[in-house]
Design an enzyme around this catalytic site. Structure first.
Site, short mmCIF file in Angstrom:
data_model
loop_
_atom_site.label_atom_id
_atom_site.label_comp_id
_atom_site.label_asym_id
_atom_site.label_seq_id
_atom_site.Cartn_x
_atom_site.Cartn_y
_atom_site.Cartn_z
N SER A 1 -9.93 -0.44 7.43
CA SER A 1 -9.25 -0.22 6.16
C SER A 1 -8.57 -1.45 5.58
CB SER A 1 -8.23 0.91 6.29
OG SER A 1 -8.89 2.15 6.37
N SER B 1 -9.42 1.98 3.54
CA SER B 1 -8.60 2.75 2.61
C SER B 1 -7.66 1.89 1.76
CB SER B 1 -7.76 3.78 3.39
OG SER B 1 -6.86 3.14 4.28
N LYS C 1 0.84 -1.20 0.00
CA LYS C 1 0.00 0.00 0.00
C LYS C 1 0.87 1.25 0.00
CE LYS C 1 -3.83 2.03 2.74
NZ LYS C 1 -4.65 1.82 3.97
#
Length: 526
Positions: free
Chosen positions: A209, A185, A104
């Site tokens: 997330s 997210s 990420k």
């Protein structure tokens, strides 16, 4: 800017054509399968890396255009080549040796890639340093394939955010229905894993997330206990709740990745007691036999989600679990207390992080980020604003009595008064509930429209482990089953999730439909 950044990354890798990599099948391949192929000499890390790059080129920026990958690592093929040489010399580091993994884009890597958190304010944040969690993965032999898109600033900028959108990466699409949210997210990590753009990926979670994008993209995700995985050199929200977490297409893949991520980090004091072990080795289809499972039934579940949940509970019974229904206690004020914590820690933690970034990063405080967004409103705020940033900027710091009281209250309610109370009432070692309902439409006008239960809040606040495992499709969209336990019981939720997964076989691969296939089957059948 977005196109330029990606073009530079792709050019740096001299991307092969799809045809050139067509002989290596990576779609839906597990880590164990990839490792076996390399061990048997049927493929190599270089070939796998090329195959994933070709698949990303064909499907992430063309075809379904998932936009799940922000940038590819210009050093990925060189890393793969070096790992192939090690294998040829008789050194294999472990089950991740030569396996391509995505990270990420709020986690630093020492490769020639910026760590942007999706924001143009960090487009020059090339630090040349690995976050400890990446260093551990590299030590285990993983190829760092690239960085995944995310909800900008990990979804903490606005109360009206559209999950999966960032100024640098654009909007991540859900591979099951391209008009639906990939959640956030860690939206890019979830969509990329579902689409087989890598063997597995690393996300981060503060509250939901990892588990939300895992559930809505039909993959497995683990939000670990706080203290198992280092947060150093990860763009922060909250030192109380932040953690990286592994995401994959199976529990075994997630456990394998997690095993390489867990380590004590002197710079992150909460990891002092991190329990390093092979979390995949202990997985067993009989893990649920003779165990007591606490069953949470959220109010207001839609009938189709409730039916899917009932089928999942039937699988747990068939696996030998004793099910005891529990009623969640009233936890008045927990949401407000959590929000106070997140706002206060965001300002303190983000300011501390920004102070360590290269000189090329000119926004070095939260106040300066707010000013940057205002100055670049056309690109940074075309859909939603920055109300949470502005609220966080007004907080009074970590010594504020109101903040300290809020943290004590939220931690007490979520842990001792919440999860632990339910476990004790049921005489259980693990709780289950639906993770979320199916994916909602991506909406740039009104933002996220949550439409059902959410299992993330209590384990996120308490710092307890939370695993989501696919339990099939509802109206053509994936839904997940959550396994939650007390702090430090990460192996327990992995074991329970594996035993369920191996019996349920509920994951359905994505079909990249323009919109959701709404029926008639709840499990994807006709």
């Amino acid at each position: 800017m977005r196109r330029i950044l990606l073009a530079l990354s792709l050019a740096g890798l001299a991307v092969p054509t799809v045809a050139a990599a067509a002989d290596v099948k990576v779609e839906e391949a597990s880590i164990d399968q990839l490792q076996a192929l390399m061990r048997q000499g049927q493929t190599s890390s270089v070939a796998l890396t090329r195959a994933y790059i070709a698949r990303i080129a064909a499907m992430d920026r063309k075809g379904p255009t998932l936009r799940s990958v922000i940038t590819l690592n210009p050093d990925a093929l060189a890393q793969a080549k070096a790992l192939d040489a090690e294998r040829k010399a008789g050194r294999v580091r472990g089950p991740l040796h030569g396996v391509p993994i995505l990270i990420k884009d709020n986690i630093e890597t020492a490769d020639r890639m910026p760590t942007t958190a999706g924001s143009l304010a960090l487009k020059d944040n090339v630090t040349g340093r690995d976050a400890p969690v990446v260093a551990e993965l590299r030590r285990a032999g993983a190829v760092i394939l690239g960085k995944t898109n995310l909800s900008e600033w990990a979804n903490i900028r606005s109360t009206h955010a559209m999950s999966g959108w960032s100024a640098i990466g654009g909007l991540v699409k859900n591979p099951y229905a391209l008009d639906r949210t990939a959640c956030g997210s860690s939206s890019g990590s979830g969509a990329a894993v579902a689409a087989s753009f890598a063997a597995a990926a690393v996300g981060t979670e503060t509250d939901g997330s990892v588990v939300c994008p895992s559930s809505l993209n039909g993959v497995v995700g683990l939000k670990p206990s706080i203290g198992m995985v280092s947060r150093t050199r990860v763009v922060p929200i909250s030192h109380s709740q932040d953690t990286p977490g592994p995401m994959g297409r199976s529990v075994r893949d997630v456990a394998t990745l997690f095993s390489a991520m867990v380590a004590a980090d002197p710079e992150d004091a909460v990891t002092k007691g991190a329990v390093t072990r092979d979390y995949a080795a202990g997985l067993s289809v009989s893990a649920l036999s003779g165990t007591t499972v606490g069953v949470i039934r959220p109010e207001g579940m839609a009938a189709d989600l409730a039916a899917a949940y009932d089928r999942a509970l039937g699988v747990l019974r068939a696996a030998g679990a004793r099910l005891v229904e529990v009623t969640p206690p009233k936890l008045d004020g927990i949401g407000d207390a959590e929000f106070t914590v997140l706002k206060t820690e965001l300002k303190a933690d983000l300011n501390a992080y920004l102070a360590t970034t290269p000189a090329a990063v000119t926004a070095r405080t939260l106040d300066q980020l707010i000013a940057f967004d205002r100055d670049h409103a056309a690109t940074e705020m075309p859909f939603f604003q920055q109300e949470i940033f502005e609220l966080a900027a007004k907080t009074k710091g970590l010594d504020d009595p109101d903040y300290k009281a809020a943290r004590a209250k939220s931690l007490r309610l979520a842990g001792a008064g919440g999860i632990d109370t339910m476990l004790k009432a049921a005489g259980a070692t693990v709780l289950v509930e639906p993770t979320y309902a199916g994916a909602w439409l991506s909406d740039p006008v009104y933002g996220d429209q949550y439409n059902g239960p959410s299992a993330s809040e209590l384990p996120a606040i308490a710092g307890y482990p939370h695993l989501t495992v696919p339990m099939g499709l509802v109206k053509g969209l994936p839904v997940g089953l959550s396994f939650i336990a007390t702090r430090g019981e990460d192996a327990r939720v992995l074991g329970a999730g594996y035993a369920y997964e191996q019996r349920a076989k509920a994951r359905v691969a994505p079909r990249y439909l323009p919109q959701a296939d709404v029926g008639p089957g709840l499990d994807g059948t006709r």
